[in-house]
Design a protein around this motif. Structure first.
Motif, PDB file in Angstrom:
ATOM      1  N   GLY A  84       0.783  -1.229   0.000  1.00 63.04           N
ATOM      2  CA  GLY A  84       0.000   0.000   0.000  1.00 63.04           C
ATOM      3  C   GLY A  84       0.813   1.276   0.000  1.00 63.04           C
ATOM      4  N   SER A  85       2.148   1.160   0.013  1.00 59.46           N
ATOM      5  CA  SER A  85       2.959   2.381   0.027  1.00 59.46           C
ATOM      6  C   SER A  85       2.966   3.021  -1.351  1.00 59.46           C
ATOM      7  CB  SER A  85       4.392   2.080   0.478  1.00 59.46           C
ATOM      8  OG  SER A  85       5.065   1.320  -0.496  1.00 59.46           O
ATOM      9  N   ASP A  86       3.130   4.319  -1.347  1.00 62.67           N
ATOM     10  CA  ASP A  86       3.208   5.095  -2.590  1.00 62.67           C
ATOM     11  C   ASP A  86       4.499   5.899  -2.506  1.00 62.67           C
ATOM     12  OD1 ASP A  86       2.747   6.428  -4.921  1.00 62.67           O
ATOM     13  OD2 ASP A  86       1.098   7.650  -4.156  1.00 62.67           O
ATOM     14  N   THR A  87       5.605   5.279  -2.939  1.00 64.37           N
ATOM     15  CA  THR A  87       6.929   5.859  -2.787  1.00 64.37           C
ATOM     16  C   THR A  87       7.526   6.188  -4.142  1.00 64.37           C
ATOM     17  OG1 THR A  87       7.269   4.516  -0.800  1.00 64.37           O
ATOM     18  CG2 THR A  87       9.236   5.457  -1.820  1.00 64.37           C
ATOM     19  N   THR A  88       8.069   7.393  -4.287  1.00 66.34           N
ATOM     20  CA  THR A  88       8.807   7.752  -5.495  1.00 66.34           C
ATOM     21  C   THR A  88      10.208   7.164  -5.378  1.00 66.34           C
ATOM     22  OG1 THR A  88       7.555   9.785  -5.767  1.00 66.34           O
ATOM     23  CG2 THR A  88       9.687   9.663  -6.884  1.00 66.34           C
ATOM     24  N   ILE A  89      10.637   6.477  -6.422  1.00 64.73           N
ATOM     25  CA  ILE A  89      11.939   5.822  -6.430  1.00 64.73           C
ATOM     26  C   ILE A  89      12.756   6.362  -7.598  1.00 64.73           C
ATOM     27  CG2 ILE A  89      13.167   3.616  -6.603  1.00 64.73           C
ATOM     28  CD1 ILE A  89      10.591   2.289  -5.516  1.00 64.73           C
ATOM     29  N   VAL A  90      14.016   6.681  -7.346  1.00 64.74           N
ATOM     30  CA  VAL A  90      14.934   7.149  -8.382  1.00 64.74           C
ATOM     31  C   VAL A  90      16.096   6.160  -8.432  1.00 64.74           C
ATOM     32  CG1 VAL A  90      16.437   9.020  -9.132  1.00 64.74           C
ATOM     33  CG2 VAL A  90      14.310   9.553  -7.943  1.00 64.74           C
ATOM     34  N   LEU A  91      16.393   5.647  -9.625  1.00 63.68           N
ATOM     35  CA  LEU A  91      17.498   4.698  -9.789  1.00 63.68           C
ATOM     36  C   LEU A  91      18.713   5.382 -10.397  1.00 63.68           C
ATOM     37  CD1 LEU A  91      15.704   1.506 -11.187  1.00 63.68           C
ATOM     38  CD2 LEU A  91      16.312   2.051  -8.818  1.00 63.68           C
ATOM     39  N   SER A  92      19.889   4.915  -9.994  1.00 62.95           N
ATOM     40  CA  SER A  92      21.143   5.387 -10.582  1.00 62.95           C
ATOM     41  C   SER A  92      22.153   4.255 -10.545  1.00 62.95           C
ATOM     42  CB  SER A  92      21.679   6.606  -9.830  1.00 62.95           C
ATOM     43  OG  SER A  92      21.950   6.284  -8.482  1.00 62.95           O
ATOM     44  N   PHE A  93      23.095   4.304 -11.471  1.00 71.16           N
ATOM     45  CA  PHE A  93      24.226   3.384 -11.506  1.00 71.16           C
ATOM     46  C   PHE A  93      25.470   4.157 -11.126  1.00 71.16           C
ATOM     47  CE2 PHE A  93      21.778   0.907 -14.788  1.00 71.16           C
ATOM     48  CZ  PHE A  93      21.808  -0.316 -14.125  1.00 71.16           C
ATOM     49  N   SER A  94      26.357   3.533 -10.351  1.00 68.94           N
ATOM     50  CA  SER A  94      27.662   4.118 -10.025  1.00 68.94           C
ATOM     51  C   SER A  94      28.737   3.142 -10.478  1.00 68.94           C
ATOM     52  CB  SER A  94      27.797   4.341  -8.521  1.00 68.94           C
ATOM     53  OG  SER A  94      26.829   5.244  -8.067  1.00 68.94           O
ATOM     54  N   GLY A  95      29.630   3.630 -11.332  1.00 70.43           N
ATOM     55  CA  GLY A  95      30.701   2.773 -11.812  1.00 70.43           C
ATOM     56  C   GLY A  95      31.669   3.555 -12.685  1.00 70.43           C
ATOM     57  N   THR A  96      32.740   2.903 -13.082  1.00 67.40           N
ATOM     58  CA  THR A  96      33.762   3.513 -13.929  1.00 67.40           C
ATOM     59  C   THR A  96      33.328   3.422 -15.385  1.00 67.40           C
ATOM     60  OG1 THR A  96      35.465   2.869 -12.357  1.00 67.40           O
ATOM     61  CG2 THR A  96      36.199   3.451 -14.577  1.00 67.40           C
ATOM     62  N   THR A  97      33.288   4.550 -16.057  1.00 72.98           N
ATOM     63  CA  THR A  97      32.836   4.570 -17.448  1.00 72.98           C
ATOM     64  C   THR A  97      33.993   4.321 -18.416  1.00 72.98           C
ATOM     65  OG1 THR A  97      33.134   6.952 -17.615  1.00 72.98           O
ATOM     66  CG2 THR A  97      30.946   6.180 -16.967  1.00 72.98           C
ATOM     67  N   VAL A  98      33.629   3.873 -19.619  1.00 72.69           N
ATOM     68  CA  VAL A  98      34.585   3.804 -20.715  1.00 72.69           C
ATOM     69  C   VAL A  98      34.968   5.251 -21.019  1.00 72.69           C
ATOM     70  CG1 VAL A  98      34.809   3.273 -23.182  1.00 72.69           C
ATOM     71  CG2 VAL A  98      33.606   1.677 -21.666  1.00 72.69           C
ATOM     72  N   PRO A  99      36.243   5.567 -21.195  1.00 74.28           N
ATOM     73  CA  PRO A  99      36.630   6.957 -21.470  1.00 74.28           C
ATOM     74  C   PRO A  99      35.827   7.559 -22.629  1.00 74.28           C
ATOM     75  CG  PRO A  99      38.581   5.636 -21.084  1.00 74.28           C
ATOM     76  CD  PRO A  99      37.413   4.676 -21.137  1.00 74.28           C
ATOM     77  N   GLY A 100      35.198   8.706 -22.363  1.00 75.88           N
ATOM     78  CA  GLY A 100      34.411   9.404 -23.376  1.00 75.88           C
ATOM     79  C   GLY A 100      33.029   8.835 -23.608  1.00 75.88           C
ATOM     80  N   GLN A 101      32.614   7.857 -22.813  1.00 70.80           N
ATOM     81  CA  GLN A 101      31.308   7.210 -22.999  1.00 70.80           C
ATOM     82  C   GLN A 101      30.552   7.217 -21.667  1.00 70.80           C
ATOM     83  OE1 GLN A 101      30.308   6.127 -26.047  1.00 70.80           O
ATOM     84  NE2 GLN A 101      32.273   6.815 -26.856  1.00 70.80           N
ATOM     85  N   PHE A 164      36.003 -11.509 -19.299  1.00 71.92           N
ATOM     86  CA  PHE A 164      35.970 -10.116 -18.855  1.00 71.92           C
ATOM     87  C   PHE A 164      35.111 -10.017 -17.605  1.00 71.92           C
ATOM     88  CE2 PHE A 164      32.312 -10.504 -21.625  1.00 71.92           C
ATOM     89  CZ  PHE A 164      31.323  -9.802 -20.948  1.00 71.92           C
ATOM     90  N   THR A 165      35.383  -8.992 -16.806  1.00 75.19           N
ATOM     91  CA  THR A 165      34.615  -8.738 -15.587  1.00 75.19           C
ATOM     92  C   THR A 165      34.455  -7.234 -15.398  1.00 75.19           C
ATOM     93  OG1 THR A 165      36.596  -8.693 -14.195  1.00 75.19           O
ATOM     94  CG2 THR A 165      35.471 -10.825 -14.421  1.00 75.19           C
ATOM     95  N   SER A 166      33.474  -6.880 -14.600  1.00 77.58           N
ATOM     96  CA  SER A 166      33.281  -5.500 -14.197  1.00 77.58           C
ATOM     97  C   SER A 166      32.304  -5.481 -13.031  1.00 77.58           C
ATOM     98  CB  SER A 166      32.739  -4.651 -15.349  1.00 77.58           C
ATOM     99  OG  SER A 166      32.823  -3.281 -14.994  1.00 77.58           O
ATOM    100  N   THR A 167      32.251  -4.361 -12.346  1.00 78.37           N
ATOM    101  CA  THR A 167      31.343  -4.188 -11.206  1.00 78.37           C
ATOM    102  C   THR A 167      30.700  -2.814 -11.292  1.00 78.37           C
ATOM    103  OG1 THR A 167      32.748  -5.589  -9.831  1.00 78.37           O
ATOM    104  CG2 THR A 167      31.181  -4.164  -8.693  1.00 78.37           C
ATOM    105  N   ILE A 168      29.416  -2.779 -10.972  1.00 77.78           N
ATOM    106  CA  ILE A 168      28.667  -1.514 -10.944  1.00 77.78           C
ATOM    107  C   ILE A 168      27.701  -1.585  -9.766  1.00 77.78           C
ATOM    108  CG2 ILE A 168      26.799  -2.271 -12.478  1.00 77.78           C
ATOM    109  CD1 ILE A 168      27.034   0.564 -13.799  1.00 77.78           C
ATOM    110  N   THR A 169      27.290  -0.447  -9.259  1.00 80.83           N
ATOM    111  CA  THR A 169      26.328  -0.395  -8.156  1.00 80.83           C
ATOM    112  C   THR A 169      25.018   0.174  -8.665  1.00 80.83           C
ATOM    113  OG1 THR A 169      28.091  -0.081  -6.536  1.00 80.83           O
ATOM    114  CG2 THR A 169      25.868   0.565  -5.866  1.00 80.83           C
ATOM    115  N   LEU A 170      23.923  -0.517  -8.414  1.00 82.50           N
ATOM    116  CA  LEU A 170      22.573  -0.022  -8.710  1.00 82.50           C
ATOM    117  C   LEU A 170      22.018   0.522  -7.396  1.00 82.50           C
ATOM    118  CD1 LEU A 170      20.090   0.340 -10.523  1.00 82.50           C
ATOM    119  CD2 LEU A 170      19.456  -2.025  -9.976  1.00 82.50           C
TER     120      LEU A 170
END
Length: 175
Positions: A84-101, A164-170
């Motif tokens: 029954g909750s009505d919560t606004t949620i905002v998502l973001s990713f935190s991680g190292t980007t490909v240079p220039g991307q 290949f491997t990588s890590t990102i935070t949601l």
């Protein structure tokens, strides 16, 4: 004899704690600490299987077939809010980007990046990393997130093969 003293101050403006600690008279250092108190998190974010880590496995891919729009794999996550909750949620990713991307996560292979497409309400976009990318209401369906590999070297024969491997935070925020 040396005088040992501990002085603590609490400033409620912005919940800033300041501690001053002196071991000897006339020798002190100030430490500023900052925080944000919540009664509780409105919702919880986790892997769809309930674990704290989401795993995405691309399996075997042939380099020349990677276009950035194929080999997509779902990002299995869930957000659980009280009934029954009505919560606004905002998502973001935190991680190292490909240079220039700004929309591609770097991997341990300098020629390979991962882009994240989110779909919500019939609209699909690639998420920019390190910034908020979608806002939605907890009563509605979660955005579907799909990870896509992309080669960032026009000379495909120079692209390093192998694992290949990588890590990102949601992250889920509740404005």
């Amino acid at each position: 004899m040396n005088i040992h003293k501990l002085i603590g101050r609490l400033s409620l403006g912005g919940l800033l704690f300041s501690l001053t600690f002196s071991v000897f008279a006339g020798n002190s250092v100030q430490i500023n600490l900052r925080g944000n108190l919540l009664g509780s998190r409105p919702c919880d974010i986790a892997a769809s299987d309930g674990k704290n880590t989401i795993s995405v496995n691309f399996g075997d891919m042939v380099i020349r077939y990677i276009t950035g729009n194929n080999f997509g794999q779902p990002v299995p996550y869930k957000i659980t809010c009280p009934p029954g909750s009505d919560t606004t949620i905002v998502l973001s990713f935190s991680g190292t980007t490909v240079p220039g991307q700004a929309d591609a996560l770097a991997t341990n292979n300098k020629d390979l990046g991962i882009r994240f497409q989110y779909s919500l309400g019939g609209t699909s976009n690639f998420a920019r990393l390190n910034t908020k990318f979608v806002t939605f209401d907890s009563k509605n369906q979660l955005p579907v997130i799909t990870a896509y590999p992309r080669i960032y070297n026009s000379n495909l024969s120079a692209v390093k093969t192998g694992t290949f491997t990588s890590t990102i935070t949601l992250r889920a925020d509740y404005p």
